[in-house]
Design a protein around this motif. Structure first.
Motif, mmCIF file in Angstrom:
data_model
loop_
_atom_site.group_PDB
_atom_site.id
_atom_site.type_symbol
_atom_site.label_atom_id
_atom_site.label_comp_id
_atom_site.label_asym_id
_atom_site.label_seq_id
_atom_site.Cartn_x
_atom_site.Cartn_y
_atom_site.Cartn_z
ATOM 1 N N ALA A 1 0.830 -1.209 0.000
ATOM 2 C CA ALA A 1 0.000 0.000 0.000
ATOM 3 C C ALA A 1 0.861 1.254 0.000
ATOM 4 O O ALA A 1 0.558 2.231 -0.711
ATOM 5 C CB ALA A 1 -0.923 -0.009 1.224
ATOM 6 N N ALA B 1 2.293 1.711 -3.481
ATOM 7 C CA ALA B 1 1.248 2.163 -4.403
ATOM 8 C C ALA B 1 0.898 3.629 -4.146
ATOM 9 O O ALA B 1 0.681 4.409 -5.082
ATOM 10 C CB ALA B 1 0.008 1.282 -4.253
ATOM 11 N N ARG B 2 0.846 4.015 -2.874
ATOM 12 C CA ARG B 2 0.582 5.418 -2.520
ATOM 13 C C ARG B 2 1.650 6.328 -3.122
ATOM 14 O O ARG B 2 1.369 7.449 -3.558
ATOM 15 C CB ARG B 2 0.581 5.550 -1.003
ATOM 16 N N LEU C 1 -3.658 -5.588 -3.052
ATOM 17 C CA LEU C 1 -4.268 -4.255 -3.055
ATOM 18 C C LEU C 1 -5.784 -4.342 -2.913
ATOM 19 O O LEU C 1 -6.403 -3.516 -2.232
ATOM 20 C CB LEU C 1 -3.892 -3.508 -4.330
ATOM 21 N N SER D 1 -9.894 3.157 -4.620
ATOM 22 C CA SER D 1 -8.898 3.488 -5.634
ATOM 23 C C SER D 1 -7.576 3.870 -4.985
ATOM 24 O O SER D 1 -7.505 4.173 -3.791
ATOM 25 C CB SER D 1 -9.375 4.653 -6.509
ATOM 26 N N ARG D 2 -6.521 3.871 -5.797
ATOM 27 C CA ARG D 2 -5.190 4.248 -5.335
ATOM 28 C C ARG D 2 -5.152 5.705 -4.884
ATOM 29 O O ARG D 2 -4.391 6.044 -3.990
ATOM 30 C CB ARG D 2 -4.163 4.051 -6.464
ATOM 31 N N LEU E 1 -5.422 6.232 -1.256
ATOM 32 C CA LEU E 1 -4.496 5.548 -0.343
ATOM 33 C C LEU E 1 -3.817 6.510 0.624
ATOM 34 O O LEU E 1 -3.675 6.201 1.818
ATOM 35 C CB LEU E 1 -3.435 4.786 -1.141
#
Length: 908
Positions: free
Chosen positions: A858, A861-862, A885, A896-897, A900
């Protein structure tokens, strides 16, 4: 396959069925079937494959004679999917292509190769689940075994199942994977199976004895009655191993076959790929027609198709071992003649070698070229095997000894240290050659160091350096530096003379000032004239080592010059963290590229210690785990000191104290003074975190008084902190004087930050506290920054300035918790409580019960990384990243990303 061969296997079949069903649902898993020869592992695999529909199947069987060919098993497993190799990311594409000989380039990184295989299988599984079946995994070549174990440990959501079958006590590379123990049948099932093959009524006592002696082994129950009479079975069945008796039963079934049929089976046994086209070409060279194939099929011991399969691996070994030496040589020669020298030169060279019984320079030279190709692909294990056989076939004694020495060096690089020493004994039997003898002694010293015998290594390397000097002064200086490094590792209160002796013996630098000379001179000056006199030379040597271009011909020397054996020690000694980290990464990269596994273990631990100071304990844990994996794969001990500091900073008292105590005891037994000193330093860290300052002070003082190179920098801060909290002002003054001398000679923000902090502890100077935070804030040493805030906050609280103290203590507490330094975080929490602020302990449900891997994914991805980029960093497939994810989004209540960053900040 007859159902009777799976008598009593309902439980095992159900386990395998569940694996495949899970793959159809998008999950992945790996399982090791472990048991003795003939217990039914292969039958279970065949039954699983026969029942499957809607799945892609790829399979490989380990072959004992194939173990020396790097990546051979892996290539066979991946062959059905190689049309997808162009879809891999370029670094993975190049690594896998180089490993398989499809491309030329530097030796492939093992992790990139593993990631390439993982993504290749994941890509194939996007269409249909993939089942990878690996039988007789104990006979896979070493590189294939390690890569497949790497892949198996990182399966997630790829719809890939990997099932390995291995014999008891073998295939240590697979340790840690889920296992299903395959044992003999119970008495009832064993009797049922035996009755199905007995030719007629048998005395119940005889039958019971057969069942008892075979321990319910299905293959023994099926095959032995076919080969022996009931009287033979009852009359001392188990005089040897069960496997040997099963193999003997196959020998008895082979004996009635015609000579040509046995020769065809021998060729199939010697051809490990199961390639029908290659086998029939070899059969033509042997002058065999169609009749032998018909006889082989009628025997029921082999099946011919696109791939050739024996009824059981023991049929293969029986076919091979019952043949005469002349028959084996003829078959290997036919296979060599049938193998394309352009497409598969290494396999051809190996068959030629097996076809030759007398010295042959042409074959020996071809094997030497194969060794070079293997080494370029990172296959030191294969290179050693080629070189060893090359030496055996070399007619000229001097060249034979040279090739044996090269084989020993390759064995050492692959981690096979005992085997390398055995080969070195053979080098001594060659014709006298002073240079070769000196190089052999140098290698012996390097192996002694790898085995943890630092004192012996220092003396051996020093003697080798003197013997090398008349022949090659450059090599001699590298050997002197290795001796000095070994002496540093051996140094301690019980070995005070080794370093001084090594320093006194060091030769003067050459006019050209190569890196080894400068490092050697810098070490000698530091040990004989002290820090201030040596500082300019230390800095010059470090700069030269950092900028030097790596010579591929002497990569082993470079592995000693970089990292924690030479220049890495200097980098820490002069407070240059960035260069130390750069050198650690360089040592890591070189060791991976060359497959030098023991050197990689040292690099991993050096990196782990440095990264500990940055507070990224998760990254440290990965490095520690890799050190353990390599140790398990090579049979050598883990280096282990990265784990010491990790647990000390975590503050897990029980685990850390046990590790520290065991390390000090073992290091003392093996005269590894440096390792004992490091464990004692870790003890000081642990007890400063726990607030047990007397223990921390005494441990820190023990290391400080020894003046261990590179460790004074680490321990002086522990000493000053513990001494100030126990009221030992004189000891703080001693630490400050020591720091002042070094910072004057080598001023860096790291050193200035620790010096300012020590000055603040001694004089209660608020400006000094702030200067410490300012200097350390310019570095990546997050642990030291947090500790500076903690000490400043503690002082402010004692001065009665609670509001100011809270600001510093909150910062420290938050940073310690983020890094996972639990003992230091608890210390900061208690200080905050003393200011009147309420602070809860961090709850275990932080981040909504995200697992460590989910939190890591996470965070990446953030920060904007794509799924393939995250997968490349964490060595998992993009599909597994996406799977994690999805679970993370569900736990965080987002979709959604883009959400995050806020969700992670809110949950922290």
């Amino acid at each position: 396959m007859a159902d009777r061969e799976l008598q009593g296997r309902a439980r095992e079949r159900a386990v395998l069925d569940r694996l495949v069903d899970a793959a159809r649902q998008g999950h992945s898993d790996a399982l090791v079937l472990r048991g003795e020869a003939g217990v039914g592992k292969s039958a279970l695999l065949e039954a699983m494959v026969a029942r499957l529909d809607g799945c892609q199947i790829t399979r490989v069987t380990g072959i004992e004679s194939e173990m020396e060919l790097a990546y051979a098993g892996l290539h066979q497993l991946c062959r059905p999917f190689l049309d997808r190799i162009e879809r891999l990311a370029r670094p993975q594409h190049d690594a896998l292509g180089t490993a398989f000989g499809l491309l030329t380039g530097p030796a492939p990184d093992r992790f990139l190769t593993g990631l390439a295989v993982l993504n290749l299988l994941s890509d194939a599984a996007a269409k249909q689940p993939v089942l990878c079946v690996v039988d007789d995994a104990q006979w896979l070549d070493l590189m294939s075994a390690r890569i497949l174990a790497f892949v198996a440990r990182r399966l997630g959501a790829e719809s890939v199942v990997m099932v390995f079958a291995v014999r008891d006590g073998e295939a240590h590379e697979l340790t840690g994977l889920a296992e299903l123990e395959i044992r003999g049948l119970d008495d009832a099932d064993a009797r049922t199976l035996l009755d199905s093959v007995l030719p007629g009524p048998v005395d119940p006592r005889v039958r019971d004895r057969i069942v008892a002696e075979t321990r319910g082994n299905p293959l023994a129950l099926l095959e032995l009655p076919r080969a022996w009479t009931a009287a033979e079975l009852a009359d001392g069945l188990m005089t040897g191993t069960l496997a040997s008796h099963i193999e003997e039963s196959f020998v008895r079934r082979l004996e009635p076959l015609t000579a040509d049929t046995r020769l065809l089976l021998l060729a199939a046994a010697a051809e490990p790929l199961g390639d029908a086209t290659l086998l029939w070409r070899a059969a033509e060279h042997l002058g065999l027609g169609a009749d032998p194939a018909a006889g082989a099929i009628e025997s029921g011991l082999i099946t011919f198709g696109r791939h050739i399969r024996f009824r059981h691996p023991l049929v293969r070994s029986a076919s091979y071992r019952m043949a005469t030496a002349r028959e084996r040589q003829a078959v290997h020669q036919a296979l060599a003649d049938a193998t394309d020298p352009e497409l598969d030169p290494d396999r051809r060279a190996w068959h030629r070698a097996q076809a030759t019984s007398r010295p042959d320079e042409d074959v020996a030279a071809e094997l030497e070229r194969s060794a070079q190709r293997a080494q370029e692909r990172g296959g030191f294990f294969a290179a050693a095997a080629f070189l060893e056989r090359s030496a055996e076939l070399t007619p000229e004694p001097g060249r034979r000894a040279d090739r044996t020495l090269a084989a020993a060096a390759a064995k050492r690089s692959s981690g096979a240290l005992d085997a390398a020493l055995d080969l070195l004994n053979g080098v001594a039997g060659g014709p006298p050659d002073s240079l070769r003898a000196a190089e052999a002694e140098q290698l012996r010293g390097e192996i002694a160091f790898d085995q943890g015998h630092a004192r012996e290594a220092a003396r051996t390397l020093l003697n080798a350096a003197k013997r090398l000097d008349p022949h090659d002064p450059g090599k001699a200086r590298v050997a002197y530096l290795e001796a000095m490094s070994a002496a540093i590792w051996a140094s301690g209160p019980d070995a005070p003379g080794i370093l001084a002796f090594a320093a006194a013996e060091a030769p003067p630098p050459a006019a050209s000032d190569p890196p080894a000379d400068l490092l050697l001179q810098a070490f000698a000056l530091r040990l004989t004239h002290g820090y201030a006199a040596a500082a300019p030379h230390l800095i010059k040597a470090l700069d030269q080592a950092r900028q030097a271009q790596i010579d591929a011909a002497n990569i082993g020397d470079w592995l000693w010059l970089t990292g924690n054996r030479a220049s890495g020690i200097i980098a820490v000694e002069v407070w240059d963290f960035d260069t130390a980290h750069e050198l650690a990464l360089r040592q890591d990269r070189m060791a991976r590229e060359t497959g030098a596994l023991v050197q990689l273990q040292f690099a991993l631990n050096f990196r782990a210690n440095l990264i500990c100071l940055t507070g990224d304990l998760k990254a440290v844990a990965h490095l520690v785990e890799e050190d353990r994996d390599i140790a398990a794969a090579t049979g050598n001990p883990s280096i282990g000191y990265g784990e010491l500091l990790l647990e000390a900073f975590r503050g897990d008292e029980v685990t850390a104290r046990e590790l520290i105590g065991t390390t000090i005891r073992l290091a003392t037994e093996h005269s590894q003074g440096r390792m004992a000193a490091f464990a004692t330093y870790a003890n000081a860290v642990l007890h400063n975190g726990l607030g047990r300052y007397e223990v921390a002070r005494d441990a820190a003082m023990q290391v400080f008084e020894q003046d261990v190179l590179g460790y004074g920098v680490l321990v002086v801060g522990e000493l000053a902190e513990a001494a100030s909290r126990t009221g030992d002002t004189k000891l703080v003054e001693t630490a400050l004087a020591w720091l002042t001398e070094r910072i004057t000679a080598t001023p860096t923000d790291w050193g200035r930050g620790i010096e300012a902090r020590t000055r603040a502890l001694l004089s209660a100077d608020e400006d000094a506290y702030q200067q410490s935070i300012e200097h350390l804030g310019k570095t990546s040493l997050r642990v030291e920054i947090a500790r500076a805030h903690l000490l400043y906050g503690e002082w402010l609280r004692r001065e009665g300035r609670r509001v100011d103290a809270r600001e510093q203590l909150r910062t420290a507490h938050q940073q310690f918790e983020e890094m996972g330094l639990e003992a230091f975080a608890e210390r900061a929490r208690h200080e905050l409580l003393a200011t009147g602020e309420t602070v809860r302990k961090r709850r275990p449900d932080t981040l909504n019960d995200l697992t460590a891997q989910e939190a890591q994914i996470a965070g990446l991805a953030r920060d904007g990384l794509t799924n393939p980029e995250i997968g490349a960093q964490l060595f998992i497939s993009p599909r597994t990243v996406e799977w994690h994810l999805r679970k993370t989004f569900s736990k965080l209540g987002i979709t959604s990303r883009r959400q995050l960053r806020r969700a992670l900040d809110r949950s922290a």
